[in-house]
Design an enzyme around this catalytic site. Structure first.
Site, PDB file in Angstrom:
ATOM      1  N   HIS A 154       0.820  -1.213   0.000  1.00 57.97           N
ATOM      2  CA  HIS A 154       0.000   0.000   0.000  1.00 57.97           C
ATOM      3  C   HIS A 154       0.854   1.264   0.000  1.00 57.97           C
ATOM      4  O   HIS A 154       0.403   2.324  -0.471  1.00 57.97           O
ATOM      5  CB  HIS A 154      -0.950  -0.004   1.199  1.00 57.97           C
ATOM      6  CG  HIS A 154      -2.191   0.792   0.970  1.00 57.97           C
ATOM      7  ND1 HIS A 154      -2.205   2.011   0.313  1.00 57.97           N
ATOM      8  CD2 HIS A 154      -3.488   0.561   1.309  1.00 57.97           C
ATOM      9  CE1 HIS A 154      -3.436   2.492   0.261  1.00 57.97           C
ATOM     10  NE2 HIS A 154      -4.241   1.629   0.859  1.00 57.97           N
ATOM     11  N   ASP A 395     -10.886  -6.283 -18.199  1.00 55.44           N
ATOM     12  CA  ASP A 395     -11.121  -7.167 -19.342  1.00 55.44           C
ATOM     13  C   ASP A 395      -9.791  -7.514 -20.002  1.00 55.44           C
ATOM     14  O   ASP A 395      -9.152  -6.654 -20.612  1.00 55.44           O
ATOM     15  CB  ASP A 395     -12.057  -6.470 -20.339  1.00 55.44           C
ATOM     16  CG  ASP A 395     -12.357  -7.316 -21.562  1.00 55.44           C
ATOM     17  OD1 ASP A 395     -11.978  -8.502 -21.587  1.00 55.44           O
ATOM     18  OD2 ASP A 395     -12.965  -6.775 -22.521  1.00 55.44           O
TER      19      ASP A 395
END
Length: 450
Positions: A154, A395
């Site tokens: 992070h 995608d």
């Protein structure tokens, strides 16, 4: 959900770009960010690209994101230069694991929900021990379905940045023109005002005051509310589109989906914990919301116009007496959430950028005010919205479709993540990490609206 047999085929490291080693100090936003890896799993129905196609595209994409192949260098100690990432030849590279699940189809494990078996689908992440900023695992099921796991530190990237990287990788797999120039990163890309000026007390909000240290806390106080990490349960609540619409009707359509649903969950968690009954309801509870500053800083010149890779997130906090929150209306709770978020505005973010210019050079110790410790029971909620991150539109081509995505195991009590549901009925999925006793109670009361 059926038990998975996951077989690791090979492990490799994608090397950093062939550039000279460069030390990139953590930005002031990085220093305030959690110090652990965030894991997200994405499930794709078949057909899917080959593993080689994924790796070739990854090799083409990573040079645009030098921090993801960097090494972490934590010098530590008061007065020391601040921690940094080492990019270029001195980087650690990105870890990639290829694995197969030969005995079952992906559909046997859908819908994707928290379970111990999911840990087999991503590289083991030990806090502070993983040398790689980015770790990926490609899991191929017997049916041709794929679960792709991404674990990123992070302090190198927030959710927006990782979404940018994942979409760039997916575009490269589909042979789209994704560009070659690195996305701007590091403290040199953050521009303070001239002269810098702090308008808010960031020591006390994002960082501990100079006179305070987490080590100063008495041992008895520090140990009162610890449980074993295994006692923090991860659950997934599913709120249908109709349910969300009814919640929003009850707040008269004045609040966003995030403000409304997070307020509902905050109230329910407070009741599940019994805070409304303990100490006559006097215990205070807060909801801490991660706020993306990119939109708030747009047009100010503080961030590069072409984008920024790293952390630009601060935390908005709203609080109330537990009894008042539990007995109050949903609109009251949503109003608290909104007020906290709106307080962390563009002026606040600019002040924080300026604070970094004045105090973030390593001369002063900057210790995050929020420890995010695993296994520590809390009266608070840490809420994050993935509703607009576009992770649900990922995608990789070939006709495969994203059919589920989910955070990996979270051992911090009170973490809540709102995600768009990929179920046919739509709605919102809410991931919750909670002490197992409270999680059972939450499951029982999460859906009634009264």
């Amino acid at each position: 959900m059926e038990i998975m047999e996951v077989q690791v085929q090979r492990t490799l490291v994608m090397p950093p770009p062939p550039a000279p080693s460069t030390e990139v100090p953590l930005t002031v936003f990085d220093l305030a960010a959690p110090t652990y890896h965030v894991t997200v799993l994405f499930a794709f129905s078949p057909p899917n690209p080959t593993s080689q196609a994924l790796l070739d595209a990854l090799a083409a994409t990573l040079p645009r994101f030098p921090l993801l192949t960097a090494a972490r260098l934590d010098r530590g100690g008061p007065g020391a230069a601040r921690p940094c990432h080492v990019t270029g030849a001195g980087g650690a590279g990105a870890l990639v694991v290829e694995a197969s699940v030969p005995s079952s189809a992906l559909s046997d494990h859908l819908p994707l929900e928290p379970s111990p078996g999911l840990a087999l689908l991503h590289p083991e992440v030990a806090r502070g021990a993983a040398p790689h900023v980015l770790m990926l695992q490609i899991n191929r099921f017997a049916c041709g379905g794929v679960v792709l796991a991404s674990s990123a530190h992070h302090q190198a990237a927030d959710g927006h940045s990782m979404t940018t990287f994942l979409h760039a990788w997916a575009d490269a797999v589909r042979d789209l023109n994704v560009g070659r120039a690195p996305v701007p990163y590091g403290p040199d890309a953050l521009v303070p005002r001239r002269p810098p000026r702090c308008e808010f007390n960031h020591r006390g909000a994002e960082f501990l005051p100079l006179s305070s240290s987490r080590e100063d806390k008495p041992p008895a106080e520090a140990d009162d509310h610890h449980v074993d990490h295994s006692e923090i349960a991860n659950i997934l609540l599913h709120y249908t589109s109709e349910f969300v619409a009814e919640l929003k009707r009850r707040v008269h359509g004045r609040y966003t989906t995030f403000e409304t649903v997070s307020a509902h969950v905050w109230q329910k968690i407070t009741i599940a914990r019994g805070l409304d009954l303990a100490d006559d309801g006097a215990t205070r509870t807060s909801i801490r919301v991660a706020v993306n500053g990119r939109g708030r800083l747009a047009g100010t010149g503080a961030l590069p116009a072409e984008g920024f890779f790293g952390n630009v997130v601060l935390t908005a906090t709203s609080g109330a007496r537990a009894a008042d929150l539990a007995s109050g209306t949903l609109a009251d709770a949503a109003a608290l959430v909104r007020a906290g978020i709106r307080a962390v505005d563009g002026r606040y973010f600019q002040s924080f950028v300026d604070f970094g210019a004045l105090h973030g050079g390593g001369v002063e110790e900057l210790e995050p005010a929020c420890a995010d410790e695993a296994g520590v029971l809390s009266p608070d909620v840490e809420a994050d919205s993935w509703l607009h991150l576009d992770l649900h539109r990922l995608d990789f081509g070939c006709g495969g479709r994203l059919v589920g995505f989910l955070p990996g195991k979270v051992p911090q009590d009170g973490v809540v993540v709102l995600m768009p549901s990929l179920r046919k009925v739509g709605g919102v999925d809410v991931f919750v990490a909670l002490w197992e006793k409270h999680a059972r109670e939450l499951n029982a009361i999460a859906y009634p609206m009264d």
